[in-house]
Design a protein around this motif. Structure first.
Motif, PDB file in Angstrom:
ATOM      1  N   LEU A 209     -34.648  15.304 -49.733  1.00 25.88           N
ATOM      2  CA  LEU A 209     -33.886  16.312 -49.203  1.00 25.88           C
ATOM      3  C   LEU A 209     -35.233  16.745 -48.131  1.00 25.88           C
ATOM      4  N   LEU A 210     -36.087  17.054 -48.545  1.00 26.45           N
ATOM      5  CA  LEU A 210     -37.242  17.854 -48.001  1.00 26.45           C
ATOM      6  C   LEU A 210     -37.565  16.896 -46.624  1.00 26.45           C
ATOM      7  N   ARG A 211     -37.688  15.386 -46.883  1.00 25.34           N
ATOM      8  CA  ARG A 211     -38.267  14.497 -46.074  1.00 25.34           C
ATOM      9  C   ARG A 211     -37.304  14.278 -44.898  1.00 25.34           C
ATOM     10  N   TYR A 212     -35.827  14.571 -45.303  1.00 23.36           N
ATOM     11  CA  TYR A 212     -34.989  14.344 -44.375  1.00 23.36           C
ATOM     12  C   TYR A 212     -34.374  15.566 -44.005  1.00 23.36           C
ATOM     13  N   ARG A 213     -34.795  16.718 -44.159  1.00 26.17           N
ATOM     14  CA  ARG A 213     -34.152  17.858 -43.700  1.00 26.17           C
ATOM     15  C   ARG A 213     -33.530  18.166 -42.344  1.00 26.17           C
ATOM     16  N   ASP A 214     -34.273  17.784 -41.295  1.00 23.06           N
ATOM     17  CA  ASP A 214     -34.086  17.834 -40.152  1.00 23.06           C
ATOM     18  C   ASP A 214     -32.720  17.063 -39.829  1.00 23.06           C
ATOM     19  N   LEU A 215     -32.666  15.797 -40.183  1.00 22.95           N
ATOM     20  CA  LEU A 215     -31.560  14.742 -40.095  1.00 22.95           C
ATOM     21  C   LEU A 215     -30.399  15.382 -40.952  1.00 22.95           C
ATOM     22  N   ILE A 216     -30.478  15.817 -41.834  1.00 23.94           N
ATOM     23  CA  ILE A 216     -29.356  16.352 -42.578  1.00 23.94           C
ATOM     24  C   ILE A 216     -28.854  17.826 -41.759  1.00 23.94           C
ATOM     25  N   ARG A 217     -29.784  18.456 -41.453  1.00 27.23           N
ATOM     26  CA  ARG A 217     -29.172  19.412 -40.446  1.00 27.23           C
ATOM     27  C   ARG A 217     -28.370  19.198 -39.443  1.00 27.23           C
ATOM     28  N   ALA A 218     -28.870  17.995 -38.563  1.00 26.96           N
ATOM     29  CA  ALA A 218     -28.234  17.389 -37.582  1.00 26.96           C
ATOM     30  C   ALA A 218     -26.796  17.067 -37.872  1.00 26.96           C
ATOM     31  N   HIS A 219     -26.467  16.852 -39.215  1.00 28.35           N
ATOM     32  CA  HIS A 219     -25.151  16.435 -39.428  1.00 28.35           C
ATOM     33  C   HIS A 219     -24.448  17.649 -39.832  1.00 28.35           C
ATOM     34  N   HIS A 220     -24.814  18.941 -39.469  1.00 26.37           N
ATOM     35  CA  HIS A 220     -24.169  20.297 -39.626  1.00 26.37           C
ATOM     36  C   HIS A 220     -24.068  20.485 -40.965  1.00 26.37           C
ATOM     37  N   ASP A 222     -26.527  21.996 -44.430  1.00 29.51           N
ATOM     38  CA  ASP A 222     -27.675  22.537 -45.306  1.00 29.51           C
ATOM     39  C   ASP A 222     -28.290  21.797 -46.307  1.00 29.51           C
ATOM     40  N   PRO A 223     -29.518  21.386 -46.133  1.00 28.44           N
ATOM     41  CA  PRO A 223     -30.143  20.490 -47.094  1.00 28.44           C
ATOM     42  C   PRO A 223     -30.096  21.319 -48.499  1.00 28.44           C
ATOM     43  N   ALA A 224     -30.386  22.682 -48.328  1.00 30.43           N
ATOM     44  CA  ALA A 224     -30.509  23.246 -49.475  1.00 30.43           C
ATOM     45  C   ALA A 224     -29.237  23.377 -50.382  1.00 30.43           C
ATOM     46  N   SER A 225     -28.348  23.215 -49.992  1.00 27.41           N
ATOM     47  CA  SER A 225     -26.824  23.205 -50.740  1.00 27.41           C
ATOM     48  C   SER A 225     -26.694  21.680 -51.140  1.00 27.41           C
ATOM     49  N   LEU A 226     -27.586  20.899 -51.118  1.00 26.43           N
ATOM     50  CA  LEU A 226     -27.165  19.427 -51.991  1.00 26.43           C
ATOM     51  C   LEU A 226     -27.583  19.203 -53.187  1.00 26.43           C
ATOM     52  N   PRO A 227     -28.875  19.695 -53.534  1.00 26.17           N
ATOM     53  CA  PRO A 227     -29.516  19.231 -54.643  1.00 26.17           C
ATOM     54  C   PRO A 227     -28.679  19.526 -56.002  1.00 26.17           C
ATOM     55  N   THR A 228     -27.706  19.109 -56.107  1.00 26.87           N
ATOM     56  CA  THR A 228     -26.943  19.347 -57.400  1.00 26.87           C
ATOM     57  C   THR A 228     -25.590  18.157 -57.304  1.00 26.87           C
ATOM     58  N   LYS A 229     -25.185  17.649 -58.391  1.00 27.57           N
ATOM     59  CA  LYS A 229     -24.325  16.713 -58.435  1.00 27.57           C
ATOM     60  C   LYS A 229     -22.920  17.538 -59.197  1.00 27.57           C
ATOM     61  N   ALA A 230     -22.833  18.742 -58.705  1.00 28.29           N
ATOM     62  CA  ALA A 230     -21.562  19.327 -59.219  1.00 28.29           C
ATOM     63  C   ALA A 230     -20.531  19.194 -58.212  1.00 28.29           C
ATOM     64  N   ILE A 231     -19.295  19.048 -59.060  1.00 30.24           N
ATOM     65  CA  ILE A 231     -18.082  18.605 -58.241  1.00 30.24           C
ATOM     66  C   ILE A 231     -17.889  19.493 -57.020  1.00 30.24           C
ATOM     67  N   SER A 232     -18.072  20.784 -57.135  1.00 24.62           N
ATOM     68  CA  SER A 232     -17.998  21.805 -56.151  1.00 24.62           C
ATOM     69  C   SER A 232     -18.696  21.455 -54.781  1.00 24.62           C
ATOM     70  N   LYS A 233     -19.607  20.612 -54.675  1.00 24.02           N
ATOM     71  CA  LYS A 233     -20.434  20.309 -53.650  1.00 24.02           C
ATOM     72  C   LYS A 233     -19.852  18.722 -53.175  1.00 24.02           C
ATOM     73  N   TYR A 234     -19.036  18.210 -53.825  1.00 29.78           N
ATOM     74  CA  TYR A 234     -18.492  17.043 -53.056  1.00 29.78           C
ATOM     75  C   TYR A 234     -17.796  17.075 -51.884  1.00 29.78           C
ATOM     76  N   PRO A 235     -17.028  18.098 -51.425  1.00 27.37           N
ATOM     77  CA  PRO A 235     -16.463  18.344 -50.113  1.00 27.37           C
ATOM     78  C   PRO A 235     -17.426  18.043 -49.223  1.00 27.37           C
ATOM     79  N   GLN A 236     -18.489  18.738 -49.508  1.00 28.63           N
ATOM     80  CA  GLN A 236     -19.882  19.139 -48.493  1.00 28.63           C
ATOM     81  C   GLN A 236     -20.599  17.526 -48.266  1.00 28.63           C
TER      82      GLN A 236
END
Length: 309
Positions: A209-220, A222-236
């Motif tokens: 996520l750190l390595r590809y943070r700029d690419l993730i942000r280009a996809h609208h 926030d990379p900080a919102s992704l480091p979890t496999k919680a179901i609540s994050k699946y829509p994102q």
């Protein structure tokens, strides 16, 4: 440098009779967050067999007719390994006043593709592409495109082989692999600057996520919102997966230029006065409503965010 946002096209989804025959397509389209949509109807004959669903030509014809207004186009009821039956089904559906896109499979004699071309079909689907070795399917595609040059364009069922998309000017393709991100928490992102895909990585892989943070942000996203496999994050994650495939679609469209269906009386899109827009068109396939609702909502939210920045 061209900016590929993945936001410049209608939302595009492939729906299958096998999974969707009890679903109101009008209700589905009406609940999509995106204001403009393109919906590809498919019989899902192979899925129907594995699910134990009795699929008849009359039932499929009734489904296509019922939802004709909601479906941008719909495919023939094809039979893998049965080109004669596939041809008869095409003729039978047309006798019902329908305009399905014909299907030609790997392994079928080339004479069947030539027959479709000689009969004036200008938009043909290529099927049974999955499962073939790349060293075999690429030459097969090359021959198909050579035979059809100037006479027809192709849809590639399940065609997400990047080497093929870069090389061959498909008018449209569909993909179900995009949905694996939300199902398994595995990400793969398209980088339009290099025209390549990142290696797969888990959504809770902080180093990736750190390595590809700029690419993730280009996809609208926030990379900080992704480091979890919680179901609540699946829509994102669904939104991220949808946008990355749409960015890849935009890149390939620019690579090949506008791809148009040759004029002819058998255009399955331009029925009832409709207009077939230039490709490439990438349809996202899913077996249920939820991933497509989330993907459409993600596209629309990204559009709104982009308009305010």
């Amino acid at each position: 440098m061209t900016a590929y946002t993945g936001l410049d096209q209608p939302f595009k989804a492939l729906t299958s009779y096998a999974y969707w025959h009890k679903t109101s397509m009008r209700g589905f389209v009406g609940k999509l967050a995106t204001p403009t949509n393109m919906i590809f109807g498919d019989s899902g004959a192979h899925s129907a067999r594995t699910l134990g669903i009795h699929l008849t030509l009359d039932d499929y014809a009734a489904w296509c007719r019922k939802w004709d207004e909601e479906l941008t186009l719909y495919a023939n009821l094809d039979v893998i390994g049965g080109p004669e039956t596939t041809w008869r089904n095409q003729q039978e559906l047309e006798s019902h006043g329908l305009h399905p896109i014909p299907v030609f499979h790997t392994g079928d004699p080339w004479s069947w593709l030539e027959r479709y071309l000689d009969e004036g079909y200008t938009y043909i689907a290529l099927g049974k592409l999955l499962g073939n070795p790349v060293r075999e399917v690429l030459p097969w595609m090359a021959k198909a495109f050579r035979l059809a040059q100037g006479r027809a364009v192709f849809h590639g069922f399940g065609m997400t082989l990047w080497a093929a998309l870069r090389e061959f000017p498909f008018y449209s393709v569909d993909s179900s692999t995009w949905g694996q991100s939300a199902r398994f928490g595995v990400l793969k992102l398209f980088d339009p600057n290099s025209g390549t895909w990142t290696p797969r990585f888990m959504m809770n892989d902080r180093a990736a996520l750190l390595r590809y943070r700029d690419l993730i942000r280009a996809h609208h996203t926030d990379p900080a919102s992704l480091p979890t496999k919680a179901i609540s994050k699946y829509p994102q994650v669904t939104r991220l997966a949808c946008l990355t495939w749409r960015r890849a679609e935009e890149y390939i469209r620019a690579r090949h230029g506008p791809i148009t269906i040759p004029p002819g009386p058998r255009d399955p899109v331009a029925r009832a006065g409709r207009t077939a827009t230039p490709g490439l068109h990438l349809y996202l396939a899913a077996a249920s409503l939820t991933p497509l609702y989330r993907a459409a909502a993600g596209v629309q939210a990204a559009r709104q965010e982009a308009s305010t920045t």
